[in-house]
Every structure is written in C-alpha cells, then in structure tokens.
Design an enzyme around this catalytic site. Sequence first.
Site, PDB file in Angstrom:
ATOM      1  N   VAL A 250      -9.370   0.462  -4.961  1.00 38.59           N
ATOM      2  CA  VAL A 250      -8.627  -0.793  -4.819  1.00 38.59           C
ATOM      3  C   VAL A 250      -7.690  -0.763  -3.613  1.00 38.59           C
ATOM      4  O   VAL A 250      -7.429   0.284  -3.041  1.00 38.59           O
ATOM      5  CB  VAL A 250      -7.836  -1.119  -6.106  1.00 38.59           C
ATOM      6  CG1 VAL A 250      -8.787  -1.266  -7.281  1.00 38.59           C
ATOM      7  CG2 VAL A 250      -6.810  -0.017  -6.404  1.00 38.59           C
ATOM      8  N   GLU A 251      -7.181  -1.945  -3.248  1.00 34.73           N
ATOM      9  CA  GLU A 251      -6.294  -2.149  -2.100  1.00 34.73           C
ATOM     10  C   GLU A 251      -6.894  -1.609  -0.804  1.00 34.73           C
ATOM     11  O   GLU A 251      -6.202  -1.035   0.033  1.00 34.73           O
ATOM     12  CB  GLU A 251      -4.911  -1.518  -2.361  1.00 34.73           C
ATOM     13  CG  GLU A 251      -4.117  -2.259  -3.428  1.00 34.73           C
ATOM     14  CD  GLU A 251      -2.670  -1.800  -3.534  1.00 34.73           C
ATOM     15  OE1 GLU A 251      -2.246  -0.971  -2.707  1.00 34.73           O
ATOM     16  OE2 GLU A 251      -1.971  -2.268  -4.434  1.00 34.73           O
ATOM     17  N   GLY A 252      -8.191  -1.797  -0.656  1.00 35.27           N
ATOM     18  CA  GLY A 252      -8.901  -1.302   0.511  1.00 35.27           C
ATOM     19  C   GLY A 252      -9.586   0.004   0.187  1.00 35.27           C
ATOM     20  O   GLY A 252      -8.917   1.031   0.025  1.00 35.27           O
TER      21      GLY A 252
ATOM     22  N   ARG B 291       0.826  -1.220   0.000  1.00 38.97           N
ATOM     23  CA  ARG B 291       0.000   0.000   0.000  1.00 38.97           C
ATOM     24  C   ARG B 291       0.855   1.264   0.000  1.00 38.97           C
ATOM     25  O   ARG B 291       0.377   2.335  -0.360  1.00 38.97           O
ATOM     26  CB  ARG B 291      -0.921   0.016   1.231  1.00 38.97           C
ATOM     27  CG  ARG B 291      -2.102  -0.924   1.148  1.00 38.97           C
ATOM     28  CD  ARG B 291      -3.109  -0.614   2.245  1.00 38.97           C
ATOM     29  NE  ARG B 291      -4.223  -1.527   2.211  1.00 38.97           N
ATOM     30  CZ  ARG B 291      -4.373  -2.579   3.026  1.00 38.97           C
ATOM     31  NH1 ARG B 291      -3.463  -2.808   3.955  1.00 38.97           N
ATOM     32  NH2 ARG B 291      -5.419  -3.372   2.932  1.00 38.97           N
TER      33      ARG B 291
END
Length: 815
Positions: free
Chosen positions: A502-504, A380
Amino acid sequence: MDLPYHGLLCGENLIWSVPLAILLLLFAGFFGSPLFVWAIIVLGLLCGFGAPMGLLIAVAVIFALFIITPIRRALITAPLLSLIKKLEFLPKISETERTALEAGVVWIEKDLFSGRPDFKSVLQEPYPQLTSEEKAFMNGPVEELCRLVQPWEIWRNREIPKEVWDFIKAKGFLGMIIPKEYGGLGFSALAHSEVVSKLSSRSLPASISVMVPNSLGPAELLVHYGTEEQKKYYLPRLARGEEVPCFGLTEPTAGSDAGSITSTGVLFKGPDGKIHIRLNWNKRWITLAAISTVIGLAFRLRDPENLLGRGEDLGITCALIPAKTPGVVLGRRHDPLGIPFYNCPTQGKDVVVPLDAVVGGAEGCGKGWKMLMECLAAGRGISLPAQATGGAKMAARVVGAHAVIRRQFGVSIGKFEGVEEPMGRIGAATYALEAMRRFCLGALDKGIKPPVVTAIQKYYSTEMGRKVVNDAMDVMGGAGISLGHRNLIAETYVAMPIGITVEGANIMTRTFMIFGQGALRAHPYAYAEVSTAEANDVKGFDQAFWGHIGHVTRNFCRSILLSVSRGYLAATPPCHPQMRRYFRRLSWTSASFAILSDISMAALGGQLKMKEKITGRFADILAHMYIATSILRRFEADGRREEDLAFVHYNLKMCMAEIQKAFDGLFDNLKVPGLRWLIKGWFGAWSRINSLGSQASDGWSHAISRAIMKDSEQRERLTDGIFIPKENEWQKEQLARLDRAFRISLKSEAAEQKIRKAIKDGVLPKKKVPMLMDEARAKNIISADELKLLQESDQIRYDAILVDDFSEDEYHNRA
C-alpha cells in the site's frame, strides 16, 4: 641574440610540476572554486610551463566567453538550448509527474545529493519530543485501548468488537490530525506515529483502523484544502467519530499508477439551476469503505458545457460523497491475507452531488492530484514506518526473552551463534528503524514535507520490518508457527505484505520514486534545467546548466581526492571519535554518488527513468546514506551512549556494505558508450578502496544479541513505546508471561552455574541441571533459597514456551 624562454615548471622541474598542476586543479574543484579562479590557475600554470603569448590570449578569451554572463548566454547557451530541444534529449515530464515533483519540499536528501553534505547542520536537526498532553494520551487512552483489544479474539472472530470501535470514537482516535478548533486532538506527527506504533505492537487490525482515518483521506484533505464551511461541518463530526471516513483512489486498472484513474465526474446544471456533478466509479482496496459514512473520492472531472469557464478537461479532483447518496454501492469486502480489517470495493453509478462536494469547492476542481501528492509527501513518513517500528520492537522483546527461556542441549538457544546471528540483525534493525522514524518526524513537525525522504521511509522501513519478522519467525521456531493467543509474531508475519503493497508498491517506490523522481527533485540543478528548457527560458537555463557543469566538476574532483585519501580530506562535525570515519565515508559516498548520477543523466537522458534496475541501485545508495545519517543523528541525540556503539557500528557497516553492493552493480551494468572504461575502471577501483564495505563483524552481532537478552535499561530503551502488560497479568498476557520467565531465568543463572561447575569438577554426575537440583542441595552446592528459585524458574519457563492447542471442535469453529 635572444635566448629561448623556459617556464619555471619546465626542464628538470617537469617531473614533479605536472602532478602538482593536476593536484592544484583538483583542489580548486574540490573546494568549488569559481570560474575566474580556475582561469587564474590555468593561465598561471601555462605561464609556468612557458606557453606562448598567443595561447595565453586564446585561453583567456575562452574563459572570458564563459565568465561574462551576457556573452555566454548569447553565444553559447542559446544555441545549446536549441540543440537540446531539437534532439529531445531532456526527459519529458507529464502534468501528473510535474505535480508529484513539485509536491512538498526537499530536505536532507538535497544535502546527500549535493556531493558535499553539511553534516554539522544535519546533527542540529530537531529530535522531536511529545508534549505533556500527548504523553498523557499515550499513557491513558492508548494504554486503555491496548488493554481493551484482544488480538487473538479479533483474529478468531475476524472482527473488531463494537466496544473497541466505540472506545476509539469516544476518545478521539479518529481525529488525531484534526485541529483542536474543530474538535480534534491536534497532535504532532510524532504523537500520531507513537499511537500507531504502540497499537501495531498490540493489534494490527486496531492500528490500521486508527491509522487510515488519520492518513490520506477526508480529514487531512479538509484540514489543508477544504472551505471553511466544509471544515466546520465535517471536521467536528469526523473528530467525534460520528462520521467514519474512507478514501477511494485505487481501481482495477489504477494501482501504483494512480494518475491513470478512470472514475469520472461530469459537471451539469440541475433543474434548480445549480451546478452538480454526476459521478461513476469502480474502486477497490479501499480501507473502511464498507462501514464508512463519507467517501473521499478521486476522479477525473469534465466540464463539457464549460460551466466553470476553464475548459472541458479539469483533471483529477477530490470530493466528499455521503455514503447514503443514491447510486453508491458498499457492503462487500476483500480479505487481505486474513487480517480482519475492513478493506473493500466500492462502486458508484450516476451518483449526483452538488459542486460544493468538491474539496475546496469550485476552486478545488482539477487540483486533486496536487492535494494527494502533497498529503502523501508527509503521510508516507508516518503510518507505515510507525507500524514497522512497532512490530520490530515487539519482535526484539519477544525474541530476546524467548532466546533466554527456550533451551536446547541444556543451553539457552540465544547462546548458539546460529541463533545469535538473526538476533543481531533484529536488534540492529530495531535501532535503525527508530532512528529513521524519529529523524523524519523531526522534519515533518517543522512543517517540511520531503517526498523523497518519506518514500525512502516507506520502502526501507517496511522492507526492514519484513526481514525482522522473518528472522523472528526463525528464532521462535514452533512457537512462531502455532497460532493462538500465545503467538505474538504470526500476525505481523502474515500481514507484512500489506504494508509492502500500500501507499505505493515497494517495487515502484524504489525504482521510480526515490531516484527516478529524486534525481530531478533533490538534484541542485536537474529539475531547473528541464523546466527552464521546456519554458524556453534562456536566462534560467543558462544559470541552471552552467551551475550543473560546476557541480559536476566539483564532485568529479571531490570523488577523486576523497577516494585517494580514503575520505580523510572530508571535514567532520563535532562527534564521537569513532563516528568520524563514517562521516568521512558518507562524504566520499555522496561525491561519488553525485558524479555517477550526473554521468547517468547526461548519457542516458530521458531513457534513465526506464532503466529501473539502474535507478533502483541509485535509490539504494541514496537511501543508505539517509539511513546512516539518521543513525548518526540518533546516537548524538541519545547522548553518545557507549553501550549503544555495537548497534551503531553494526548498522553503519551494514549501510556501507549495501552502498558498496549498489555501486558495484552500477559499475557492472551502467554501460555508457565511450565511458565504460571510466565507470568500470576508474570509479570501480576508487569505490573498492572502501574497506568499510565489508559486513558488520561477528563481535558486534554478539554484543547486540547479548544486549537484548539482558534485563537492562538498554533493552527497555530499545523496545520503548510498545504495549507492555504488567508482569502480574502473566496468566492472560503472553508478553507478561515471557517477561516473567525471562527475568526469573536470568535470576536463577548464578545457581545453575554452581551446579554446572560441580558437574565439571566431578562433584555431580553428568546429567541435565533439573535432574540434579535436589542432589546439589543435599551436597550444599546450592542453598535452599536457590533450590526454590531453580524449581520455580523451571516451572515458569516451561509454561512460557507452551503453545496453543485446540480440540477438533475448537479448531474448526475458531474462525
């Protein structure tokens, strides 16, 4: 006859002695004095006030109960722990939450959470640099790839050409994170980020296609957790591009809550007597799935026959599935806002693979969630922040040039304050994004994986990137909304929600991960309290709980004294004189944040994580402390450049304003029974003393907008790392066309000023400059060379502001 005893602090001395006593206690707390020092101070004060011997003995006994550890543990801590467990006051932590909390390590966030950050150490955090090999890759293959990619052609044809894919594979772009011993490039996190950032400034589909295989997926999982056999087989093939990977995590019912995946794997013994897995899955939003040759898959693994001897429910597991395995369904695509990269669903029906398909082999069964959380703790902080930074740098360069070239009412639009305002925000955010990116990468390249910081990076980088591109669209006007190869902003504008999602998803990242998990992860004592209480570890709980009480006491005292002194009691590291006040205010913020966090956790307990508006505001405070710290670190790393002060002051004032806004929201909405008066009254009053909470001044905004409208070394530094075509490529490259027009416009300004002065003096009539060039030359107001320069500048500027247009046939068949 005995006379009554009066203490030294009584009688006439009482008026000043009480405040002095309070101040003495506050300073004891401010410096974190141990409990025995408090005992000495309190007993000394009581003696001074003439307290009777009985009271002195009683107070001494009470202090002794707390100071003598075995007595405290037996008489106070053990009953307290029983009561807390009986009332179920502490939050319950699920296994998936525990794994997420234990993934990675804490870094700078622990300092900011402490109430007493050590900024001297912070300023010594490494600022990473590329190796000579990495620089050569940036100047060679990355530059070549940027030239090979034609963004408008990819947009129009909705496909990355085969020759681009072939180049990506041949030059090792898919193996940047794979160690050299397995045929990869073995790049640092900084180099990985630089590649993604530069590609993002050129083509988002190309950058995403390179970014994803180097992010969470088969390569990273194998590097960290794979068996040697798996590494030797897959990693060289992935590095050479012989295998194209994807990773299947999200599902129709499991997005941000990835722990709720329903994909299943069941262990069974095959006819050959070996253990196999029968898999069923339904995944969506999987990047590169349709063209993948190997699928990394996250699923819940069951062992109903207990073949591994570890029970039936083994938990989330990761495995590598060859895409041609019978039962695997690929080939369909999603359409992510028209951005032409492969994002796809995939299904599996009774797909059978051997047990050694599990990442890490049999030992990896049930460890998938831990693998994912640890990888995301680093990832992240790399991909999406790099993408946002590359986009912001491109926007700053394009907007700065356009604001000089584009004229209205005879004046460059950048000279209007209404345009200057968003340009100031663009320049400041670009500086801040690079500061955040480099600061975090320094930690990652040390081997530190701080999940709270990388969550901050992901959320605030993408949100800042969204604001930058919105401002850029406003400044660009019609040039921003007209699609075609001349439009350098629209693709980023359209694609921005993808990075947000995306990615949370950003909403969850802010309200749940940064503070909801950060309150436990980064707090010096909270997680230890919860875990020791669950384990019924009285000794561990005693140490954590009373350490927490000392932490609260210290920060309560620090908050009061720093508020009263407006932060001036806080120590500052060696720094630029103008930065000292910001370090002091950050120390003040940290102390107030810490005590308010503890009040919230104590009052709301396990309910706090459900109060997401509250946790979101705490996240904003923590994040803007981090952003401000990264900006201060960049200013030091760059050599305290005086010309950068406008960017630094603007950003730091913005951070203070956002911190104040979040504090005010907490004071208004943190309704703790019995403490409302303390929070809204005292704390609210202390915070509002912070005059730096005001917004950045118009002067700083003016200076920033002027900086990005000058052809200077500072502008080059601000936009360093993006793809900049050569100026002689202006006929086919819009950025080269803009830069060429930008420079000649600035060069011709002196001649224009001569004509404007002549108009003002009445020598020339009041007409627009282009209409007066010949007359100005005839009257010797400008030279022949200056006339030629003005005419050339006018033509080049006109060409640069043109937008694309299409015939009906071209319009309907361009996609």
